[in-house]
Design an enzyme around this catalytic site. Sequence first.
Site, PDB file in Angstrom:
ATOM      1  N   LYS A 155      41.755  41.095  33.623  1.00 29.49           N
ATOM      2  CA  LYS A 155      40.305  41.202  33.697  1.00 29.49           C
ATOM      3  C   LYS A 155      39.675  40.534  32.465  1.00 29.49           C
ATOM      4  O   LYS A 155      40.223  40.610  31.370  1.00 29.49           O
ATOM      5  CB  LYS A 155      39.873  42.673  33.718  1.00 29.49           C
ATOM      6  CG  LYS A 155      40.207  43.421  34.993  1.00 29.49           C
ATOM      7  CD  LYS A 155      39.727  44.864  34.887  1.00 29.49           C
ATOM      8  CE  LYS A 155      40.070  45.674  36.124  1.00 29.49           C
ATOM      9  NZ  LYS A 155      39.274  45.259  37.301  1.00 29.49           N
ATOM     10  N   ARG A 160      44.902  49.720  46.054  1.00 32.22           N
ATOM     11  CA  ARG A 160      45.349  49.874  47.447  1.00 32.22           C
ATOM     12  C   ARG A 160      46.867  50.023  47.540  1.00 32.22           C
ATOM     13  O   ARG A 160      47.366  50.676  48.460  1.00 32.22           O
ATOM     14  CB  ARG A 160      44.854  48.691  48.282  1.00 32.22           C
ATOM     15  CG  ARG A 160      45.438  47.352  47.898  1.00 32.22           C
ATOM     16  CD  ARG A 160      44.540  46.193  48.279  1.00 32.22           C
ATOM     17  NE  ARG A 160      43.329  46.170  47.482  1.00 32.22           N
ATOM     18  CZ  ARG A 160      42.317  45.322  47.689  1.00 32.22           C
ATOM     19  NH1 ARG A 160      42.387  44.442  48.669  1.00 32.22           N
ATOM     20  NH2 ARG A 160      41.266  45.337  46.911  1.00 32.22           N
TER      21      ARG A 160
END
Length: 360
Positions: free
Chosen positions: A224, A298
């Site tokens: 990130k 996920r």
Amino acid sequence: PAGLIMSPVERRVASSDDDDGTVAEVVSKLHSATHAVMQKAAALKIEHLDLVLPTLSAAGGEALSTSHVASEAARVALLSNWSFDRYKKKAPHAVSHLTVHCARGASEGDVEAAGAAVARTRVLCEATAFARDLANERGDVATPAYMQDVALGLAEDYGLSATVLDYDALRAEGLHMLAAVGQAARHKPRLVCLEYRGNPAAADDVVALVGKGVTFDSGGLNLKPTGSMESMHMDMSGAAAVLGAMTAIARLGVRANVVATLALAENAIDAESYKPHAILKSMKGLTVEVGNTDAEGRLCLADAMTWVQKTHGPQTMIDVATLTGACVVALGEYAAGVFGNDDALGGALVAAGSKVDETC
């Protein structure tokens, strides 16, 4: 000052004369007035606050029950009084004692019902504050090991059954995606499950809560950028919310069987980091190609949901997660996205959120 009641302005905002709105609109005005009272109390550094409730009615003269008004005012007052301040040398002022007074003329039965409603609201608000404190704790403190300790502490406090799968057990039982996400971290990934049996007569009727517990998300090798990483200690807010819910469920003695499963991992960078385009085998038996290591949530949830399905066979399963950034783009900062295969359940969750100003 030793106490404070609604000022004339705030009383006018939420008064029995203001009956032009729907019940929801009148309650919203009560919320605003109560929050204003708490802000004023903080500004005046009031320790003991007496909150005097108004008598409220909506359009057409529909009166709001004393217990409804008491519960709504107490919830806003208690949550307005919260802040994450454990590391501050001088914490913001908070009211230490809050007393809710029913409107003049309330019957003995109304007062008793209001007392019960406020007691229940207090439990829910304390559970919310617990979840907020946990979600705001920084990632160098709230590691997967720390989250496990908190969960096991709750199990001991409330008589819950607990199961822990450490890193080796995750691999042995086939939760390879959850294991991969956290394999590079100093504190290895794990799965923690708490079990509450509030309805033993219907042992097969189980509700599963699954929380995403990524205690810090660097993005992995798909790192990130600055500006997107700083708040990622909150990527375990789903797990925090689930633990908060379990404290309330246990304290209120909810007549239901509930299992809470936490998928705990830190998406860190190391020589052992899982890699973009790695092909992982899930507990379900499917293979999954990793398009981006920053899409780790996920992976964790898929294995956790499969595990709870195989071990507890729930009839209802709700996962709570900071997932994904695209949801924030679509709905903004103040609404949660709801996705499901049961419209009735989804509608019930949205309605429940609306009642407590948690927009879905």
